[in-house]
Scaffold this motif. Structure first.
Motif, mmCIF file in Angstrom:
data_model
loop_
_atom_site.group_PDB
_atom_site.id
_atom_site.type_symbol
_atom_site.label_atom_id
_atom_site.label_comp_id
_atom_site.label_asym_id
_atom_site.label_seq_id
_atom_site.Cartn_x
_atom_site.Cartn_y
_atom_site.Cartn_z
ATOM 1 N N GLY A 1 0.787 -1.227 0.000
ATOM 2 C CA GLY A 1 0.000 0.000 0.000
ATOM 3 C C GLY A 1 0.817 1.273 0.000
ATOM 4 N N ARG A 2 2.144 1.148 0.274
ATOM 5 C CA ARG A 2 3.068 2.300 0.208
ATOM 6 C C ARG A 2 2.657 3.440 1.137
ATOM 7 N NH1 ARG A 2 0.791 1.517 -4.313
ATOM 8 N NH2 ARG A 2 0.145 3.679 -4.592
ATOM 9 N N LEU A 3 1.822 3.146 2.146
ATOM 10 C CA LEU A 3 1.301 4.146 3.074
ATOM 11 C C LEU A 3 0.375 5.145 2.384
ATOM 12 C CD1 LEU A 3 3.386 2.975 5.107
ATOM 13 C CD2 LEU A 3 3.670 5.306 5.953
ATOM 14 N N LEU A 4 -0.155 4.775 1.219
ATOM 15 C CA LEU A 4 -1.052 5.684 0.513
ATOM 16 C C LEU A 4 -2.214 6.092 1.405
ATOM 17 C CD1 LEU A 4 -1.710 6.988 -2.293
ATOM 18 C CD2 LEU A 4 -3.188 4.998 -2.691
ATOM 19 N N SER A 5 -2.469 7.408 1.467
ATOM 20 C CA SER A 5 -3.567 8.006 2.228
ATOM 21 C C SER A 5 -3.427 7.860 3.733
ATOM 22 C CB SER A 5 -4.927 7.480 1.768
ATOM 23 O OG SER A 5 -5.189 7.903 0.451
ATOM 24 N N GLU A 6 -2.234 7.528 4.207
ATOM 25 C CA GLU A 6 -1.977 7.585 5.644
ATOM 26 C C GLU A 6 -1.511 8.999 5.997
ATOM 27 O OE1 GLU A 6 -2.684 5.233 7.677
ATOM 28 O OE2 GLU A 6 -2.825 3.478 6.371
ATOM 29 N N THR A 7 -1.929 9.491 7.153
ATOM 30 C CA THR A 7 -1.477 10.804 7.597
ATOM 31 C C THR A 7 -0.185 10.655 8.394
ATOM 32 O OG1 THR A 7 -2.943 10.613 9.536
ATOM 33 C CG2 THR A 7 -3.767 11.832 7.629
ATOM 34 N N ILE A 8 0.715 11.631 8.236
ATOM 35 C CA ILE A 8 2.060 11.497 8.812
ATOM 36 C C ILE A 8 2.479 12.739 9.595
ATOM 37 C CG2 ILE A 8 2.806 9.800 7.104
ATOM 38 C CD1 ILE A 8 4.277 12.044 5.650
ATOM 39 N N GLY A 9 1.521 13.445 10.170
ATOM 40 C CA GLY A 9 1.876 14.566 11.034
ATOM 41 C C GLY A 9 1.104 15.835 10.736
ATOM 42 N N ALA A 10 0.927 16.647 11.779
ATOM 43 C CA ALA A 10 0.180 17.900 11.666
ATOM 44 C C ALA A 10 1.124 19.088 11.543
ATOM 45 C CB ALA A 10 -0.728 18.076 12.876
ATOM 46 N N ILE A 11 0.625 20.138 10.894
ATOM 47 C CA ILE A 11 1.381 21.383 10.729
ATOM 48 C C ILE A 11 0.511 22.527 11.247
ATOM 49 C CG2 ILE A 11 2.610 22.899 9.135
ATOM 50 C CD1 ILE A 11 2.720 20.557 7.172
ATOM 51 N N PRO A 12 0.726 22.973 12.482
ATOM 52 C CA PRO A 12 -0.067 24.092 13.006
ATOM 53 C C PRO A 12 0.377 25.406 12.366
ATOM 54 C CG PRO A 12 1.587 23.444 14.594
ATOM 55 C CD PRO A 12 1.673 22.445 13.474
ATOM 56 N N PRO A 13 -0.484 26.419 12.386
ATOM 57 C CA PRO A 13 -0.078 27.722 11.835
ATOM 58 C C PRO A 13 1.093 28.295 12.615
ATOM 59 C CG PRO A 13 -2.452 27.631 12.258
ATOM 60 C CD PRO A 13 -1.858 26.431 12.910
ATOM 61 N N PRO A 14 2.038 28.910 11.934
ATOM 62 C CA PRO A 14 3.149 29.544 12.652
ATOM 63 C C PRO A 14 2.672 30.808 13.367
ATOM 64 C CG PRO A 14 3.283 30.015 10.305
ATOM 65 C CD PRO A 14 2.162 29.044 10.475
ATOM 66 N N PRO A 15 3.424 31.282 14.359
ATOM 67 C CA PRO A 15 3.055 32.529 15.034
ATOM 68 C C PRO A 15 2.982 33.692 14.042
ATOM 69 C CG PRO A 15 4.798 31.378 16.228
ATOM 70 C CD PRO A 15 4.640 30.666 14.915
ATOM 71 N N ARG A 16 2.000 34.552 14.234
ATOM 72 C CA ARG A 16 1.812 35.740 13.402
ATOM 73 C C ARG A 16 1.764 35.363 11.915
ATOM 74 N NH1 ARG A 16 5.237 36.783 17.343
ATOM 75 N NH2 ARG A 16 7.066 36.450 16.040
ATOM 76 N N ALA A 17 1.040 34.291 11.615
ATOM 77 C CA ALA A 17 0.976 33.778 10.248
ATOM 78 C C ALA A 17 0.286 34.771 9.318
ATOM 79 C CB ALA A 17 0.230 32.449 10.229
ATOM 80 N N SER A 18 0.773 34.817 8.099
ATOM 81 C CA SER A 18 0.227 35.716 7.089
ATOM 82 C C SER A 18 -1.078 35.172 6.530
ATOM 83 C CB SER A 18 1.244 35.886 5.957
ATOM 84 O OG SER A 18 0.640 36.433 4.798
ATOM 85 N N ARG A 19 -1.950 36.076 6.105
ATOM 86 C CA ARG A 19 -3.187 35.668 5.450
ATOM 87 C C ARG A 19 -2.935 35.056 4.085
ATOM 88 N NH1 ARG A 19 -6.676 40.707 5.358
ATOM 89 N NH2 ARG A 19 -7.861 39.713 3.702
ATOM 90 N N PHE A 20 -1.718 35.166 3.603
ATOM 91 C CA PHE A 20 -1.328 34.531 2.344
ATOM 92 C C PHE A 20 -0.329 33.389 2.577
ATOM 93 C CE2 PHE A 20 -2.347 38.979 1.243
ATOM 94 C CZ PHE A 20 -3.442 38.730 0.431
ATOM 95 N N GLY A 21 -0.221 32.953 3.832
ATOM 96 C CA GLY A 21 0.711 31.900 4.183
ATOM 97 C C GLY A 21 0.166 30.508 3.920
#
Length: 256
Positions: free
Chosen positions: A86-106
């Motif tokens: 299955g090659r890990l297809l469609s498995e989730t591998i970690g979260a990415i929270p918004p960085p501090p003071r994130a841009s509206r275009f980030g």
């Protein structure tokens, strides 16, 4: 939100030449005392406790997994995900929270109808074509439930495109406007549902009799997903109320 879905479920080694890599130098093979290669035997049931993503081009990556025996008593080591069924297809591998003071275009900025909606946590998911895609935390578990149900039926669901940042949508829109080869129709930036996290482009190879598409036609609405663009059989959105209504009409689209 299950941001590391690969943890807690078994995988099978599907390659007779599943070589083990060196810790700290994953591009190198681990060498056995006799001078040969260390391997994980084909057919071994393993669990994975860590994943490493190594860039291999503009968007392509090499995915490495750290494999243990099912009971955790034996550590096999690192090998490439391509050696795993299955090659890990469609498995989730970690979260990415918004960085501090994130841009509206980030990268974590959500948009809809030309309005900035705020920052969202993204989840990395193993997509098709050796790429890592992103989905929003709000739709993560819904997508995983659908992918797991399809897997139980012997069908693979792979994401070609999930959440898109404003610059990513701008790039796709302008490429299409300029008539560049390989650019599909795309809404102008700020207006695509890929930018608010509900849209998924799924690998259905044109639809029709494709097994994934046939499965989605019959089952996607059970999980809140339906087609919303007539000309794009790959484009599915998480719209649970509309999906329930479509299922009641015995269809899988927003227009029938």
């Amino acid at each position: 939100m299950n941001s590391e879905s690969y943890k807690g479920r078994p995988f099978l080694v599907a390659d007779p030449d599943a070589r083990i890599r060196k810790d700290g130098a994953l591009h190198e093979y681990a060498i056995a005392p006799d001078g040969g290669f260390n391997r994980i035997p084909e057919g071994t049931s393993v669990r994975i406790d860590a994943v490493e993503v190594v860039p291999a081009g503009a968007k392509a990556v090499v995915l490495y997994v750290h494999a243990l025996s099912r009971d955790g008593a034996t550590t096999f080591g690192w090998t490439v995900a391509a050696n795993i069924e299955g090659r890990l297809l469609s498995e989730t591998i970690g979260a990415i929270p918004p960085p501090p003071r994130a841009s509206r275009f980030g990268p974590n900025a959500a948009w809809a109808k030309d309005e900035y909606l705020g920052q969202v946590t993204l989840v990395r998911v193993v997509g098709t074509d050796k790429e890592i895609e992103h989905i929003s935390e709000a739709t993560c578990d819904k997508f995983l439930a659908m992918a797991e149900a399809a897997r139980a039926d012997g069908v693979e669901i792979g994401v070609n495109s999930g959440f898109r940042s404003y610059p990513e949508q701008k790039f796709l829109f302008e490429g299409r406007q300029k008539g560049l080869p390989g650019f599909a129709p795309a809404n102008r930036p700020g207006n695509s549902n890929h930018q608010n996290g509900i849209a998924f482009d799924i690998d259905v190879n044109g639809g029709g009799n494709n097994p994934t598409y046939v499965w989605l036609e019959s089952n996607a609405t059970r999980f809140g997903f339906l087609r919303t663009v007539r000309s794009e059989p790959w484009h599915w959105e998480y719209l649970p109320e509309q999906a329930a209504a479509a299922r009641g009409r015995n269809c899988c689209t927003s227009w029938e």
